[in-house]
Design an enzyme around this catalytic site. Structure first.
Site, PDB file in Angstrom:
ATOM      1  N   THR A   1      31.101  10.115 -18.994  1.00 54.99           N
ATOM      2  CA  THR A   1      29.934   9.653 -18.409  1.00 54.99           C
ATOM      3  C   THR A   1      30.137   8.636 -17.436  1.00 54.99           C
ATOM      4  OG1 THR A   1      30.160   8.013 -20.277  1.00 54.99           O
ATOM      5  CG2 THR A   1      28.694   9.830 -20.802  1.00 54.99           C
TER       6      THR A   1
ATOM      7  N   VAL B   1      33.508   8.202 -12.300  1.00 52.14           N
ATOM      8  CA  VAL B   1      34.514   9.396 -11.855  1.00 52.14           C
ATOM      9  C   VAL B   1      34.499  10.302 -12.567  1.00 52.14           C
ATOM     10  CG1 VAL B   1      37.266   9.870 -11.725  1.00 52.14           C
ATOM     11  CG2 VAL B   1      36.562   7.576 -11.019  1.00 52.14           C
TER      12      VAL B   1
ATOM     13  N   CYS C   1      42.900   4.701  -5.877  1.00 47.93           N
ATOM     14  CA  CYS C   1      41.757   5.197  -5.088  1.00 47.93           C
ATOM     15  C   CYS C   1      42.063   4.819  -3.301  1.00 47.93           C
ATOM     16  CB  CYS C   1      40.453   5.048  -5.054  1.00 47.93           C
ATOM     17  SG  CYS C   1      40.158   3.105  -5.784  1.00 47.93           S
TER      18      CYS C   1
ATOM     19  N   GLN D   1      36.501  -1.870   0.333  1.00 45.20           N
ATOM     20  CA  GLN D   1      36.463  -0.860  -0.820  1.00 45.20           C
ATOM     21  C   GLN D   1      34.932  -1.061  -1.483  1.00 45.20           C
ATOM     22  OE1 GLN D   1      41.044  -1.842  -1.842  1.00 45.20           O
ATOM     23  NE2 GLN D   1      39.653  -1.333  -3.525  1.00 45.20           N
TER      24      GLN D   1
ATOM     25  N   LYS E   1      49.428  -2.001  -4.768  1.00 44.57           N
ATOM     26  CA  LYS E   1      49.447  -0.746  -5.225  1.00 44.57           C
ATOM     27  C   LYS E   1      49.920   0.092  -4.000  1.00 44.57           C
ATOM     28  CE  LYS E   1      46.399  -1.133  -9.175  1.00 44.57           C
ATOM     29  NZ  LYS E   1      45.099  -1.237  -9.617  1.00 44.57           N
TER      30      LYS E   1
ATOM     31  N   HIS F   1      35.729   4.464   0.466  1.00 41.02           N
ATOM     32  CA  HIS F   1      36.612   3.475   0.829  1.00 41.02           C
ATOM     33  C   HIS F   1      37.318   3.460   2.254  1.00 41.02           C
ATOM     34  CE1 HIS F   1      36.816   1.919  -3.226  1.00 41.02           C
ATOM     35  NE2 HIS F   1      37.941   1.933  -3.485  1.00 41.02           N
TER      36      HIS F   1
HETATM   37  P1  A2P Z   1      30.735   5.292 -22.134  1.00 40.35           P
HETATM   38  O1  A2P Z   1      29.493   5.544 -21.125  1.00 40.35           O
HETATM   39  O2  A2P Z   1      30.473   5.926 -23.453  1.00 40.35           O
HETATM   40  O3  A2P Z   1      30.810   4.016 -22.271  1.00 40.35           O
HETATM   41  P2  A2P Z   1      33.094   3.387 -15.495  1.00 40.35           P
HETATM   42  O4  A2P Z   1      34.496   3.099 -15.168  1.00 40.35           O
HETATM   43  O5  A2P Z   1      31.920   4.300 -14.481  1.00 40.35           O
HETATM   44  O6  A2P Z   1      32.202   2.342 -16.004  1.00 40.35           O
HETATM   45  O7  A2P Z   1      33.043   4.488 -16.663  1.00 40.35           O
HETATM   46  C1  A2P Z   1      33.637   4.223 -17.992  1.00 40.35           C
HETATM   47  C2  A2P Z   1      33.853   5.319 -18.645  1.00 40.35           C
HETATM   48  O8  A2P Z   1      34.954   5.351 -19.759  1.00 40.35           O
HETATM   49  C3  A2P Z   1      32.629   6.053 -19.389  1.00 40.35           C
HETATM   50  O9  A2P Z   1      32.685   7.415 -19.572  1.00 40.35           O
HETATM   51  C4  A2P Z   1      32.886   5.257 -20.606  1.00 40.35           C
HETATM   52  O10 A2P Z   1      31.943   6.022 -21.652  1.00 40.35           O
HETATM   53  C5  A2P Z   1      34.209   5.581 -20.938  1.00 40.35           C
HETATM   54  N1  A2P Z   1      34.882   4.608 -22.184  1.00 40.35           N
HETATM   55  C6  A2P Z   1      34.861   3.334 -22.107  1.00 40.35           C
HETATM   56  N2  A2P Z   1      35.371   2.887 -23.102  1.00 40.35           N
HETATM   57  C7  A2P Z   1      35.868   3.848 -23.877  1.00 40.35           C
HETATM   58  C8  A2P Z   1      36.523   3.988 -25.044  1.00 40.35           C
HETATM   59  N3  A2P Z   1      36.864   3.134 -25.842  1.00 40.35           N
HETATM   60  N4  A2P Z   1      36.843   5.083 -25.608  1.00 40.35           N
HETATM   61  C9  A2P Z   1      36.250   6.521 -24.818  1.00 40.35           C
HETATM   62  N5  A2P Z   1      35.637   6.345 -23.725  1.00 40.35           N
HETATM   63  C10 A2P Z   1      35.487   5.065 -23.019  1.00 40.35           C
END
Ligand code: A2P
Length: 335
Positions: free
Chosen positions: A13, A16, A130, A157, A214, A243
């Site tokens: 979700t 990325v 990235c 960025q 990095k 970026h």
């Molecule tokens: P969720 O949408 O359920 O919170 P971004 O970097 O764009 O904020 O996205 C972070 C991604 O990592 C999202 O899909 C988020 O899911 C997921 N995520 C964050 N914490 C966890 C976790 N503890 N276990 C599984 N997925 C996670």
């Protein structure tokens, strides 16, 4: 590797993760089955893939049974905890976080540069930072042709590099400023709308940020160039997506602008956008959502005896993350 693997996207979700799903579809990656994993907050929601609504499942330790390849982009903590569990279950992890990039047992790969490193993985392959990915797409061809000793660089960025919440923060703050309301902050320490933040990531004792180092550290590993040096200032800019970096490269062998253009022109995954008379040069607005990175503003560096300056823009959610990860997954099919 199975020719039609069962794939998982961990962090499906996120900014990325969503691009990973789109990229798999766009490149017609031969997926037997796609499993979408995120936090328990997203469990039960669905995302579309090849015309089908796929359910999102909560990530657990038993999520990886039967999965051949897992693309991780759910933050370093999640990768540290779950990538070894996935690898133990026989799954090849392609990890977008920084958790394993500098681990000597983990290949760090940009397929256009070091695809051969995929072959020695032990269950985890790292996707580069990235900005490193976008910069090296232009820098490595120059290094291969002329040798790059060191670079001086500033990066510009986009907020989507920080994640979906940062995109919302920029949009919200633009409305707050334009409507004369107080500006609210939750992601960045300062207002990002109509501003520049000369900080990405936390500071090291040296005064550089982790993000800034990095490029040198990951660049050495990816280019197989242990003496490469990079002095970088990373700046977060109020751009949604893509970026950019301004680079001065100190070269081993002399190179004219024409020779550099020729080298860039022949490089896979890189477009030359460099016509100063027509005011044509790479810009993040137009590099966004493109697979190829763009290079331009090529000139002899007036402050180095043997250097070239150039400017590169690239979609950090694609080449800097999702596209590169899917390309690594493509290399796995061939290996
Ligand atoms: P969720 O949408 O359920 O919170 P971004 O970097 O764009 O904020 O996205 C972070 C991604 O990592 C999202 O899909 C988020 O899911 C997921 N995520 C964050 N914490 C966890 C976790 N503890 N276990 C599984 N997925 C996670």
């Amino acid at each position: 590797m199975n020719n039609t693997p069962h794939l998982a996207v961990v962090g499906a979700t996120g900014a990325v993760g969503l691009e990973m799903i789109k990229t798999l579809e766009k490149r017609q990656y031969p997926v037997k089955k796609l499993t979408l994993l995120a936090s328990s907050r997203s469990a039960g929601k669905t995302l579309r893939f090849r015309g089908e609504e796929l359910p999102i499942q909560a990530l657990t330790e038993s999520s990886f049974a039967g999965i051949d390849i897992a693309l991780f982009s759910a933050g370093g903590g999640t990768s540290k905890q779950y990538a070894p569990i996935a690898a133990e279950a026989g799954c090849v992890v392609i990890d977008n976080s920084s958790a394993f990039r500098m681990d000597e047992t983990v290949p760090l790969v940009i397929p256009e540069i070091n695809a051969m490193d995929v072959t020695w993985h032990q269950g985890i392959i790292a996707n580069p930072n990235c900005t490193t990915a976008v910069t090296l797409m232009a820098l490595f061809p120059l290094h291969r042709a002329f040798g790059v000793n060191r670079i001086f660089a500033s990066t510009y960025q986009a907020v989507s590099g920080t994640g979906a919440q940062a995109i919302e923060e920029l949009e919200r703050q633009v409305h707050e400023v334009v409507e004369g309301r107080p500006v609210t902050k939750s992601v960045y320490p300062h207002q990002i709308a109509f501003n520049l933040l000369p900080q990405a990531d936390s500071f090291l004792d040296s005064g550089y940020t982790k993000e800034e180092m990095k490029l040198q550290n990951e660049g050495r590993k990816i280019m197989h160039h242990p003496t490469f040096r990079a002095s970088v200032t990373s700046v977060r800019v109020p751009v949604y997506r893509a970026h950019s970096a301004a680079i001065s490269a100190d070269l081993e062998k002399p190179a004219s602008v024409e020779e550099a253009r020729e080298v860039f022109n022949q490089s896979t995954g890189l477009d030359l956008v460099d016509d100063p008379e027509k005011q044509e040069y790479p810009m993040p607005l137009y590099a966004a959502e493109k697979d190829n990175c763009q290079v331009g503003r090529i000139r002899r560096d007036c402050a180095l005896d043997n250097g070239l300056c150039f400017w590169v823009s690239g979609d950090q959610l694609l080449k800097g993350a999702a596209l590169n990860a899917v390309q690594i997954a493509e290399c796995l099919l061939e290996s």
